[in-house]
Design an enzyme around this catalytic site. Structure first.
Site, PDB file in Angstrom:
ATOM      1  N   GLU A 158       0.821  -1.218   0.000  1.00 42.86           N
ATOM      2  CA  GLU A 158       0.000   0.000   0.000  1.00 42.86           C
ATOM      3  C   GLU A 158       0.851   1.263   0.000  1.00 42.86           C
ATOM      4  O   GLU A 158       1.927   1.296   0.602  1.00 42.86           O
ATOM      5  CB  GLU A 158      -0.873   0.011   1.269  1.00 42.86           C
ATOM      6  N   ASP A 162      -7.819  -4.942   8.543  1.00 50.27           N
ATOM      7  CA  ASP A 162      -7.418  -3.710   7.861  1.00 50.27           C
ATOM      8  C   ASP A 162      -7.284  -3.900   6.349  1.00 50.27           C
ATOM      9  O   ASP A 162      -6.547  -3.178   5.701  1.00 50.27           O
ATOM     10  CB  ASP A 162      -6.111  -3.158   8.466  1.00 50.27           C
TER      11      ASP A 162
HETATM   12  P1  NAD Z   1       2.269 -10.390  13.503  1.00 53.54           P
HETATM   13  O1  NAD Z   1       2.146 -11.361  12.385  1.00 53.54           O
HETATM   14  O2  NAD Z   1       3.616 -10.064  14.039  1.00 53.54           O
HETATM   15  O3  NAD Z   1       1.363 -10.883  14.727  1.00 53.54           O
HETATM   16  C1  NAD Z   1       0.060 -11.350  14.571  1.00 53.54           C
HETATM   17  C2  NAD Z   1      -0.228 -12.383  15.649  1.00 53.54           C
HETATM   18  O4  NAD Z   1      -1.608 -12.790  15.533  1.00 53.54           O
HETATM   19  C3  NAD Z   1       0.598 -13.666  15.500  1.00 53.54           C
HETATM   20  O5  NAD Z   1       1.368 -13.877  16.677  1.00 53.54           O
HETATM   21  C4  NAD Z   1      -0.437 -14.771  15.278  1.00 53.54           C
HETATM   22  O6  NAD Z   1      -0.091 -16.006  15.878  1.00 53.54           O
HETATM   23  C5  NAD Z   1      -1.675 -14.145  15.924  1.00 53.54           C
HETATM   24  N1  NAD Z   1      -2.956 -14.712  15.478  1.00 53.54           N
HETATM   25  C6  NAD Z   1      -3.357 -14.974  14.219  1.00 53.54           C
HETATM   26  N2  NAD Z   1      -4.601 -15.510  14.232  1.00 53.54           N
HETATM   27  C7  NAD Z   1      -4.983 -15.573  15.539  1.00 53.54           C
HETATM   28  C8  NAD Z   1      -6.151 -16.033  16.196  1.00 53.54           C
HETATM   29  N3  NAD Z   1      -7.184 -16.529  15.518  1.00 53.54           N
HETATM   30  N4  NAD Z   1      -6.207 -15.933  17.551  1.00 53.54           N
HETATM   31  C9  NAD Z   1      -5.158 -15.448  18.258  1.00 53.54           C
HETATM   32  N5  NAD Z   1      -4.019 -15.012  17.687  1.00 53.54           N
HETATM   33  C10 NAD Z   1      -3.924 -15.060  16.340  1.00 53.54           C
HETATM   34  O7  NAD Z   1       1.528  -9.049  12.995  1.00 53.54           O
HETATM   35  P2  NAD Z   1       1.629  -7.573  13.602  1.00 53.54           P
HETATM   36  O8  NAD Z   1       2.690  -6.798  12.925  1.00 53.54           O
HETATM   37  O9  NAD Z   1       1.597  -7.620  15.092  1.00 53.54           O
HETATM   38  O10 NAD Z   1       0.250  -6.999  13.063  1.00 53.54           O
HETATM   39  C11 NAD Z   1      -0.968  -7.475  13.605  1.00 53.54           C
HETATM   40  C12 NAD Z   1      -2.111  -6.995  12.726  1.00 53.54           C
HETATM   41  O11 NAD Z   1      -2.255  -5.582  12.830  1.00 53.54           O
HETATM   42  C13 NAD Z   1      -1.932  -7.293  11.243  1.00 53.54           C
HETATM   43  O12 NAD Z   1      -3.144  -7.812  10.739  1.00 53.54           O
HETATM   44  C14 NAD Z   1      -1.600  -5.958  10.638  1.00 53.54           C
HETATM   45  O13 NAD Z   1      -2.021  -5.864   9.295  1.00 53.54           O
HETATM   46  C15 NAD Z   1      -2.388  -5.027  11.534  1.00 53.54           C
HETATM   47  N6  NAD Z   1      -1.906  -3.659  11.618  1.00 53.54           N
HETATM   48  C16 NAD Z   1      -2.851  -2.675  11.677  1.00 53.54           C
HETATM   49  C17 NAD Z   1      -2.452  -1.359  11.807  1.00 53.54           C
HETATM   50  C18 NAD Z   1      -3.482  -0.293  11.938  1.00 53.54           C
HETATM   51  O14 NAD Z   1      -3.161   0.901  11.908  1.00 53.54           O
HETATM   52  N7  NAD Z   1      -4.730  -0.642  12.117  1.00 53.54           N
HETATM   53  C19 NAD Z   1      -1.082  -1.021  11.834  1.00 53.54           C
HETATM   54  C20 NAD Z   1      -0.137  -2.054  11.801  1.00 53.54           C
HETATM   55  C21 NAD Z   1      -0.565  -3.366  11.691  1.00 53.54           C
END
Ligand code: NAD
Length: 347
Positions: A64, A235
């Site tokens: 993005e 997101d």
């Molecule tokens: P990451 O991959 O480091 O961590 C995600 C965690 O979620 C993993 O540890 C995984 O095991 C866990 N997970 C997946 N499915 C699960 C479930 N059903 N139950 C419990 N745990 C589960 O990712 P990250 O960098 O921490 O990002 C997390 C999310 O936040 C991503 O989806 C990312 O796109 C989003 N994000 C959003 C924003 C925003 O501004 N809204 C900003 C950054 C990241």
């Protein structure tokens, strides 16, 4: 070889420099500063050029571009989201960004934004909760214990006064890592073995998971009256975390509706379902939480103005510090129209 003039050099903040800057300023201070910076930019929302981010989707993820501008500065972030990356030893989210001077169009900052995104996302979440969460909230459930999770926990401590966090991830190694990293944070940390256990006694429920599907991290019966939900991980189109029934019981707050309608939890709802824009709550023209029983939901997707605020903050913060290097990334001929002559002289 001609040397570029000062005005053509662009400060570059590497990952190492960003980490140095965070430790120099202090993690909790920088989270509070970023929240203040974002809040003051949200309060002047109408001064910005805004657009939903430009997303390029593939089977496995998304890339993005997120631009925003006011009259003085233009900023953009490049960011990816690839939930399967962690299984290959890569991060789900990486980013870098650029700030430019609108008057000349010249870049004034190029910076890593993987760390900065985690910081600004956490600051934004806690800022929204400051306006929406029940007063006196002390306990947060943190579901999804990946890269963003510790930043979220510490921002809620620094900005909302949270004292207790209850962790759950479907991967217990992620929960153990998060608990370990928070040992010296001053938070009381409880690792849990289910999402149901994590939400026990929590007034704030944060979902921060990564999975490219309509997931149900919180089901309807898990959400009692009066809680605040901080939903970070949904997101992208086809990537959500909450049962639709929760949305029908919640007052929903969003960043920028044209983007959230496509990417947020509310992609599950009709296009005219009422939502409140957070900038209006911050500027006092709309109300946030109005009753103790109300369920408030911040349907977070991450908006370009938050990155713009973070870029401008970093641009100011690095002045006079050793936390950047100057990059020769703009051609700078003595005669501005003699670009070709500059090339010939370099032979
Ligand atoms: P990451 O991959 O480091 O961590 C995600 C965690 O979620 C993993 O540890 C995984 O095991 C866990 N997970 C997946 N499915 C699960 C479930 N059903 N139950 C419990 N745990 C589960 O990712 P990250 O960098 O921490 O990002 C997390 C999310 O936040 C991503 O989806 C990312 O796109 C989003 N994000 C959003 C924003 C925003 O501004 N809204 C900003 C950054 C990241």
């Amino acid at each position: 070889m001609t040397q570029p003039s000062e005005k053509a050099l662009v400060p570059f903040v590497s990952v190492d420099h960003m980490m140095g800057l965070v430790h120099h300023i202090g993690l909790e201070t920088i989270l509070r500063d970023l929240a203040d910076e974002i809040e003051s930019d949200f309060k002047r929302w109408e001064e910005f050029d805004k657009t939903p981010r430009v997303a390029s989707h593939s089977e496995v993820g998304v890339i993005e571009l997120m631009p925003a501008a006011d009259r003085e500065n233009y900023g953009f972030k490049y960011v990816n989201g690839h939930p399967k990356n962690t299984s290959e030893g890569l991060q789900t989210v990486t980013a870098f960004g650029l700030l430019a001077d609108v008057a000349t169009g010249y870049p004034v900052l190029l910076t890593e934004m993987t760390m900065l995104t985690a910081l600004r996302t956490a600051a934004m979440s806690a800022l929204a909760a400051k306006h929406l969460a029940p007063k006196g909230a002390t306990t947060m459930a943190m579901i999804g214990n990946g890269a963003q999770s510790e930043f979220q926990c510490i921002a809620f401590k620094a900005i909302c006064g949270i004292t207790d966090v209850r962790l759950y991830d479907k991967d217990s190694n992620a929960t153990a890592k998060c608990a370990r990293n928070l040992v010296k944070s001053g938070l009381n940390v409880t690792p849990c073995t289910s999402a149901e256990a994590a939400i026990e006694g929590a007034q704030i429920l944060t979902t921060c998971t990564a999975d490219k599907q309509y997931a149900t991290i919180l089901s309807d019966n898990m959400v009692g009256p009066g809680v605040h939900i901080n939903a970070i991980g949904g997101d992208c189109p086809g990537k959500t975390e909450l049962a639709a029934a929760i949305l029908h019981r919640s007052s929903i707050f969003v960043e920028y509706p044209p983007q959230t309608r496509i990417e947020g939890e509310i992609q599950q709802l009709d296009a005219d379902h009422p939502v409140t824009e957070l900038w209006k709550v911050m500027s006092g023209t709309e109300t946030g939480r109005t009753s103790a029983d109300q369920i408030t939901l911040f349907d977070s997707v991450g908006f370009a103005i938050e990155d713009f605020s973070a870029l401008r903050y970093v641009h100011r913060a690095i002045a006079g510090t050793p936390y950047y290097t100057n990059l020769d990334m703009l051609a700078d001929p003595d005669d501005p129209r003699d670009l070709f002559g500059m090339l010939q002289r370099a032979k």
